[in-house]
Design an enzyme around this catalytic site. Structure first.
Site, PDB file in Angstrom:
ATOM      1  N   CYS A1097      75.563  17.621 -52.846  1.00  8.70           N
ATOM      2  CA  CYS A1097      75.542  16.555 -51.846  1.00  8.70           C
ATOM      3  C   CYS A1097      75.490  17.261 -50.503  1.00  8.70           C
ATOM      4  O   CYS A1097      74.631  18.106 -50.294  1.00  8.70           O
ATOM      5  CB  CYS A1097      76.714  15.599 -52.030  1.00  8.70           C
ATOM      6  SG  CYS A1097      78.315  16.389 -52.232  1.00  8.70           S
ATOM      7  N   CYS A1391      61.692 -20.376 -55.703  1.00 11.91           N
ATOM      8  CA  CYS A1391      61.615 -21.546 -56.565  1.00 11.91           C
ATOM      9  C   CYS A1391      62.452 -22.620 -55.871  1.00 11.91           C
ATOM     10  O   CYS A1391      62.598 -22.594 -54.645  1.00 11.91           O
ATOM     11  CB  CYS A1391      62.094 -21.230 -57.978  1.00 11.91           C
ATOM     12  SG  CYS A1391      63.709 -20.441 -58.042  1.00 11.91           S
TER      13      CYS A1391
END
EC number: 3.1.3.48
Length: 1454
Positions: A1097, A1391
């Protein structure tokens, strides 16, 4: 007469004066040399005459001295020929002296043609002969005329010193035409002619053989269309001038070409022009024709390669003319027609880019100056190049036919262009692993484009490649990993079948076939009873069939008949069918006879010494009743009693006499044969008789007795007893606890042991008995209260447990392995078997990667309980591992933190430095550490090979980390800094790592976390060359593939960089779904033989530790069924400081493991999807469920519950009217805040940003716009660069679903102008195109948006009836993105409420991307990812199934 004679004389004189030439201008001037007026003899002028044929010649006439009587003769002094009486063609020549002129001059003369009959006397030609050369053709002539007097003509001759020329007058007679041709007053003037044009110097022309020679004649004077121009050759041949061009009013030019020159064309040429005033003649120019050179010898061959030839041209000896200005090599194949030439500028020449193994013919071309100067090619050198390595291996290799024991390969046909040699071999190499042993083989292929491998094993993963080789090298195709089709499996090993018989159950387990020949999908076990020890047993119904899933190689058959031998026939099945069966026999144990029910009434009769009871025959169970026994037991009140539920029958027969000796409380009063008790009949206890050797003595009136009746069955060494208490006598104390007639517990094992001898009890008085009675009553009351309290507490605990476990489900191993699992719950079976709730003839309900029923397994100890208990672990001590089955309960309890939780457990981990790190602290290494407190321990650090001259070059801030049973499986390191990039790549090469895991972004919160240490193309880091091959971007991570090569090494390695980009700047990811997919991808793509996985990291601590801990624990869960996160992190920190750096990360690791265990690995390879789809979608008739249904139920369990604080913005009062339903609100963290300003309107819209499989925030899912949110909808489309809108619902005014776009025109919605462009209809799709722009910011320009209205989804259906038509919407969307927005634009999907339909469409799009990019299908993972951001995505089981069905349809379209 005199007067008349005088008059005639006067007239004659006048006539003669008329015939005399008029005086010339300047006639009295002195003429230059070469001119002549013929007043004196012409020889004085240097003229001469040549005698013609038959005396035809020029004569000098002077009529002043000698008058001529013929009036046709002019008067004066001149040169003349008389053509009278001459034959045609006779010639007479008048030669002027040779002239050498230095400057421009002109020759003019007068000529006269006369005859008596007015016909032309002949012709006058003028020649100009240069340098004594040939006379050639005339440059001027006149013929066919009769002049009316003297006519002047001019000759403009452009021949200058040192050249000289001579003018010749030639007269030619014409037969039958008598007359006179005269010439007079020839002058050479020192100025240009007035009428005849003068030529400029004509230049020599040099050409090469075969070329056209072009002469350019340039003349001064005026050009007339009547002028005649031609080119006159030295030998007299004339060539007409072809092109005339006027340069200006005093100059013109003409060109003429001598075509196809040769050596015979070598000559001299001059230009001639004939005009009205005379002729112009240029100087002679030479035409020089050169022979192009050609070499005498062929080129010499110096060296030969596959694609080159070294030659020496050998151009010193030539045939032809020099100089050589250019050398060229011409080469061609001996069989071809083409040829190429290369310029040679050195003594030796290398021909490049030749074809290998080809015969070439090489010649040398030489060139001299001028067009056409290249000579013919020299003699040829014929030679052949060597073979070369093949260009590439066989391409487009694919498997066109897969069978169980053979594969047919097909590849792209190739010829010489690929083999680069006419002699080559094609070989197929393949390898596979069978029985943990690797096999390799190869076969030579004779065919050109297909081949069938035979003799393979079914369902074997085969790694194969084609090898193309020739004498110079070899090239391989890409490796194919293919699996042969399944075949029916072999037989289950008979020796592996083990049975555990019980009375009414048989537990049977087996091992898979040694030759599975595929994925075992089912086991079929047919069983039937073949015989029983009990002759009365009805075995007709004792048969059946059981199917077991592949991971259940065991079954507990229940409902069997005791003492019965069963035949078990087991056969395994793959998708191809069942294999051969194998049969074994196992017998159930006999069971104790079944005792009839007895009423709790008083006995039939009772006296002081007897009691009469009713005996009923027992029902045999597995074996006939061997004997009945009457047992009398004395109840001594002073003795403590056991609870009724643990009273055993009487296995040891004790006679009355032995009972007294042994101090036994019971004795056998009678033993009856079954034949003695065919029906119910009374029996008197204490009748003082003997029954089968047992004395039935009278009872004592002072004692209390219990009368027991037991039946006993014996068979095959087993003895089973069942008994019942029939009556009591004398009301013994404590008898209320057991009701007469209640059957007691069964004796499960045969017992033949003898009781120890006990000293007989002495009698006690009645007072003591009464005290015992009172004590017994008190004890009974206490026990009763305790039992009631216990039952109540258990019910309360159970209720709490059920509430707590409402969302719990059974967790199995992470992968499909047969590990023991159990349901979470409080009920645990203390026997060695945990029984399944399945039906005998039913399928066990299960799914991929986990079992929804506990797997049955033999145990010698009971399962440990999972009841909630108070856990108190001391600090600095190892914590116990957690079973996967208990993980959910454990994490739930630890998060509550009641007494001991995650906080306390995390604080128990060692923190900070725990080992020496002296090397990292050295001054020379300090600048190699990003952070001073996250550095490498000495004992586990990675030691680089020392570079010359730098003893400290062995240090890098990196540590080896052990994996699950794999030492040094990882390297944990910091993100490279600018100073350490080269060291980082040295480490990669040294450790032979094939995978880099990057769990940080380059810059976070404005701070550099890691430098970019990889190239965009090719970069060299020290002596390591790194080349980017491929970049595969996905929504949450990016996979980059590189090749790595070290200087001085021929080996080229492949390396992948897995870059997880979705870890937030602060904290941990909200959900582990993406990271788990990332971990699985790393695990899948990392080669097993590779070196350590390099994980980093920024500091190489927190996120690095999370990745390693998760990966390690997933391996542990898969192999052992337990996880030990605490001790895992403890061990990690012993190898590198502070791995898993925060408590939040520690809890996240737990949550990630839990999610992995709950959800499992649901990915299916594309190649297996069709075959597996049937199994996972098949409905089990017994459970009325399928694996897809189980997946969906799991999905509902793990879908995050939305809390009010998660969607606080949508809950604000000002935003209520923008939501269709307050039950479906977007999460705050997923909101797309509107940017375009629209008056007082807020920046909220009910929408959520959703990832696709390969693009973050690819979708914006929203509800159908309300009338008051249409402007917000178009602001959303514009602000978030949405290039497509997909509409999945019908318009319905009752639900406020109105049209929100303009039709055939344009409209403004708030600040956004929407202009209609076009529309078309394709079956169920209406496709519109709009142009939108922000009127408040016109400088932003306009955008093109497509609107896809899908009308094939009825309002009353959860799914559309056509999968193909919905796939057409997906394909239109993909095509638009590729053609118009470069896949950078987002897609708005809506929708009615932005839930089920929208989620289904997004899931289908992601599945299609997953298939294209990774060749897997993981519907569960995709829907889980969508639901992490919006919980109502894919709302129903039908929609979830539909995604699977569309994936199948999508695969079928390929």
């Amino acid at each position: 007469m005199g007067s008349l004679g005088g008059l005639a004389l006067c007239l004659l004189r006048l006539l003669l004066l008329g015939l005399q030439r008029p005086p010339l201008p300047g006639a009295g001037a002195q003429s230059a040399a070469g001119g002549c007026s013929f007043d004196e003899h012409y020889s004085n002028c240097g003229y001469s005459v040549a005698l013609g044929t038959n005396g035809f010649t020029w004569e000098q006439i002077n009529t002043w001295e000698k008058p001529m009587l013929d009036p046709a003769v002019p008067t004066g002094s001149f040169m003349m020929v008389n053509s009278s009486g001459r034959a045609s063609g006779q010639k007479a020549h008048l030669l002027l002296p040779t002239l050498k002129e230095n400057d421009t001059h002109c020759i003019d003369f007068h000529y006269y043609f006369s005859s008596r009959d007015r016909s032309s006397p002949g012709a006058l030609n003028v020649y100009v002969k240069v340098n004594g050369g040939p006379q050639g053709n005339p440059v001027w002539n006149v013929s066919g005329v009769v002049t009316e007097g003297w006519v002047k003509a001019e000759l403009a001759i452009s021949t200058f010193w040192p050249h000289f020329y001579q003018v010749i007058f030639e007269s030619v007679s014409l037969k039958g035409h008598p007359g006179y041709i005269a010439v007079d007053e020839v002058r050479v003037l020192a100025h240009p002619c007035r009428k005849a044009p003068h030529f400029l110097r004509l230049q020599n022309v040099e050409v090469n053989v075969g070329q056209n020679a072009t002469f350019q004649c340039i003349a001064g004077g005026k050009w007339s269309q009547h002028d005649k121009l031609w080119l006159q050759q030295w030998n007299g041949r004339d060539t007409a001038l072809m092109v005339t061009r006027v340069v200006n009013h005093r100059r013109f030019s003409a060109t003429v070409s001598v075509a196809d020159t040769s050596q015979r064309s070598i000559s001299k040429y001059r230009c001639v022009i004939r005009s009205d005033g005379g002729s112009g003649v240029s100087n002679y120019a030479e035409l020089i024709v050169k022979e192009p050179p050609t070499p005498i010898a062929p080129p010499e061959l110096l060296a030969v390669g596959a694609t080159y030839l070294w030659i020496k041209p050998n151009a010193n000896s030539i045939i032809g003319d020099g100089p050589i200005i250019l050398k060229e090599v011409e080469y061609r194949t001996t069989t071809g027609t083409w040829a190429e030439t290369h310029i040679v500028d050195s003594p030796n020449y290398k021909l490049w880019h030749l074809d290998p193994d080809v015969e070439y013919e090489i010649r040398v071309l030489l060139t001299r100056p001028g067009e056409g100067g290249t000579g013919p090619p020299g003699p040829p050198l014929t030679t052949r190049t060597k073979c070369a390595d093949p260009v590439h291996g066989p391409q487009n290799v694919e498997i066109v036919d897969i069978r169980a024991r053979q594969l047919t390969l097909q590849w792209e046909p190739f010829g010489y262009a690929v083999t680069r040699c006419h002699s080559y071999n094609l070989t197929v190499q393949y390898q596979y692993v069978f029985n943990q042993q690797q096999y390799e083989a190869e076969e030579v292929i004779q065919t050109s484009s297909h081949y069938t491998l035979r003799g393979l094993r079914p369902f074997m993963t085969i790694r194969l490649r084609l090898l193309l080789s020739n004498p110079e090298g070899r090239m391989e195709s890409e490796e194919l990993v293919v699996q042969t089709e399944e075949d029916v499996p072999g037989a289950v090993p008979l020796e592996s079948i083990q049975g555990g018989p019980f009375e009414e159950k048989i537990y049977i387990q087996w091992k898979p076939p040694n030759e599975t020949n595929g994925v075992i999908t089912l086991y079929e076990i047919n069983y039937k009873a073949v015989g029983s020890l009990d002759p009365s047993a009805d075995l007709s119904s004792q048969r059946g069939k059981v199917f077991k899933l592949r991971n259940e190689t065991h079954h507990l058959f229940v409902g069997l008949y005791p003492g019965t031998t069963y035949s078990f026939t087991i056969k395994a099945s793959t998708a191809k069918g069942f294999g051969p069966p194998v049969t074994t026999r196992i017998a159930t144990k006999i069971s104790a006879p079944s005792m009839p029910e007895y009423d709790a009434d008083t006995p039939l009769n009772e006296t002081d010494t007897t009691i009469t009871v009713m005996l009923k025959p027992a029902q045999s169970r597995g074996a006939p009743v061997s004997v009945y026994q009457l047992v009398v037991k004395e109840e001594r009140l002073q003795k403590s009693r056991r609870a009724a539920d643990i009273i055993e029958c009487f296995s040891v027969p004790v006679s009355y006499r032995n009972a007294s000796n042994l101090d036994s409380l019971h004795y056998f009063a009678a033993e009856l044969k079954p034949s003695n008790l065919p029906v119910t009949q009374p029996f008197t206890v204490g009748d003082n008789k003997t029954y089968n050797g047992y004395w039935n003595p009278p009872l004592s009136p002072l004692k209390s007795y219990s009368i027991y009746f037991q039946a006993l069955s014996k068979a095959n060494g087993e003895t089973k007893i069942n008994c019942v208490r029939l009556a009591t006598k004398g009301a013994p104390m404590g008898s209320a606890q057991v009701t007469p007639g209640t059957p007691l517990c069964l004796l499960t094992t045969a017992s033949t042991q003898n009781s120890n001898t006990v000293e007989p009890e002495k009698q006690v008085d009645n007072t003591v008995k009464m005290a015992g009675v009172i004590a017994g009553l008190l004890m009974f009351i206490i026990i009763l209260l305790g039992v009631m309290l216990t039952i109540k507490r258990r019910k309360l605990a159970k209720k709490q447990k059920e509430t707590q476990s409402g969302a719990q489900r059974e967790m199995g191993p992470v992968a499909s392995t047969d590990k023991p699992t159990a349901k979470l719950g409080t009920n645990r079976n203390d026997e060695g078997f945990s029984s399944s709730s399945q039906d005998v003839n039913g399928f066990t309900d299960g799914s991929r990667g986990e079992l929804s029923q506990p797997t049955l397994t033999i145990q010698t100890h009971p399962y440990r309980t999972c009841d909630p208990v108070e856990m108190s672990y001391p600090r600095d001590q190892f914590q116990p591992a957690i079973r996967v089955a208990d993980l959910l309960q454990h994490i739930t309890q630890m998060k509550r933190g009641q007494g001991y939780g995650f906080k306390e457990e995390y604080e128990a981990l060692p923190e900070g430095q725990t080992a020496s790190w002296d090397t990292a602290k050295e001054d020379e290494n300090r600048n190699k550490n990003r952070y001073g407190n996250i550095i490498s321990y000495d004992h586990s650090r990675v030691r680089l090979l020392v570079l010359d001259g730098d003893p400290h070059s062995d240090y890098i801030n990196a540590n080896y980390i052990d994996g699950y049973h794999r030492p040094r499986h990882y390297i944990a390191t910091q993100g490279p800094m600018q100073e350490t990039v080269k060291d980082f790549w040295r480490m990669i090469w040294q450790e032979n790592s094939a995978s880099i895991v990057m769990v940080t972004n380059l810059v976070e919160v404005g701070r550099v976390k890691c430098v970019r240490y990889w190239p965009d193309d090719t970069e060299v880091y020290g002596d390591i060359k790194v080349t980017l091959i491929e970049t595969e971007p996905l929504a949450e991570y990016v996979i980059r593939t590189f090749t790595v090569q070290k200087k001085g090494y021929h080996e080229i390695r492949e390396l992948r960089l897995f870059h997880f980009t979705s870890w937030p700047d602060h904290g941990v990811p909200c959900y582990a779904t993406g990271l788990l997919g990332f971990v699985r991808q790393v695990k899948f793509l990392n080669p097993p033989e590779a070196g350590p996985i390099v994980v980093h990291c920024s500091a190489g601590a927190g996120r690095t530790g999370c990745f390693i801990a998760i990966d390690t624990m997933l391996d542990m869960a898969e192999n052992e069924g337990v996880v030990d996160i605490f001790n895992c992190v403890r061990e990690l920190r012993a190898q590198r400081v502070n791995l898993v750096q925060t408590e939040e990360q520690y809890v996240f690791v737990h949550d990630a493991i839990l999610e992995a265990c709950l959800c499992g690995n649901t990915a299916i390879p594309v190649c297996e999807f069709r075959s597996l789809y049937y199994n996972i979608s098949r409905l089990d008739p017994q459970t009325n469920s399928s694996q897809i249904k189980d997946e969906f139920q799991t999905l509902n369990i793990v879908t995050p519950r939305v809390r009010p604080e998660d969607c606080s913005i949508g809950l604000l009062p000002r935003n209520h009217d923008k939501n269709r339903s307050m039950d479906v609100l977007p999460l705050d963290r997923c909101l797309p805040f509107l940017i375009s300003v629209d008056g007082e309107s807020s920046n909220y819209i009910n929408a959520a940003l959703m990832d696709s499989h390969k693009q973050p925030a690819a979708f914006v899912v929203t509800q159908h716009p309300l009338p008051n949110t249409v402007a917000d909808f178009w602001r959303l489309v514009f602000d978030y660069n949405c290039s497509s809108v997909v509409m999945l619902n019908e318009m319905d005014t009752a639900q406020l679903c109105m049209q929100y776009w303009p039709e055939k025109t344009s409209g403004c919605y708030g600040p956004i102008q929407v202009e209609f462009v076009s529309a078309d209809i394709d079956e169920d799709i209406i496709h519109r195109i709009f142009r939108i722009c922000n009127m408040a910011r016109p400088q932003d320009g306009y955008r093109i948006v497509q609107h896809l209205q899908y009308i094939g989804w009825p309002a009353y259906r959860d799914t559309p009836p056509s999968k193909r038509s919905l796939l057409k919407v997906v394909r239109r969307l993909e095509k638009w993105q590729e053609q118009y927005d470069g896949r950078e634009g987002r897609t708005v999907v809506h929708c009615l409420n932005g839930g089920g339909r929208s989620g289904t469409f997004c899931a289908i799009c992601s599945v299609c991307e997953m298939i294209q990019q990774q060749n897997i299908i993981d519907v569960f993972h995709i829907v889980k990812t969508l639901r992490n951001n919006k919980s109502n995505m894919v709302e129903t089981l039908e929609q979830y199934k539909f995604v699977y069905e569309v994936a199948l349809e999508y695969l079928s379209s390929f």
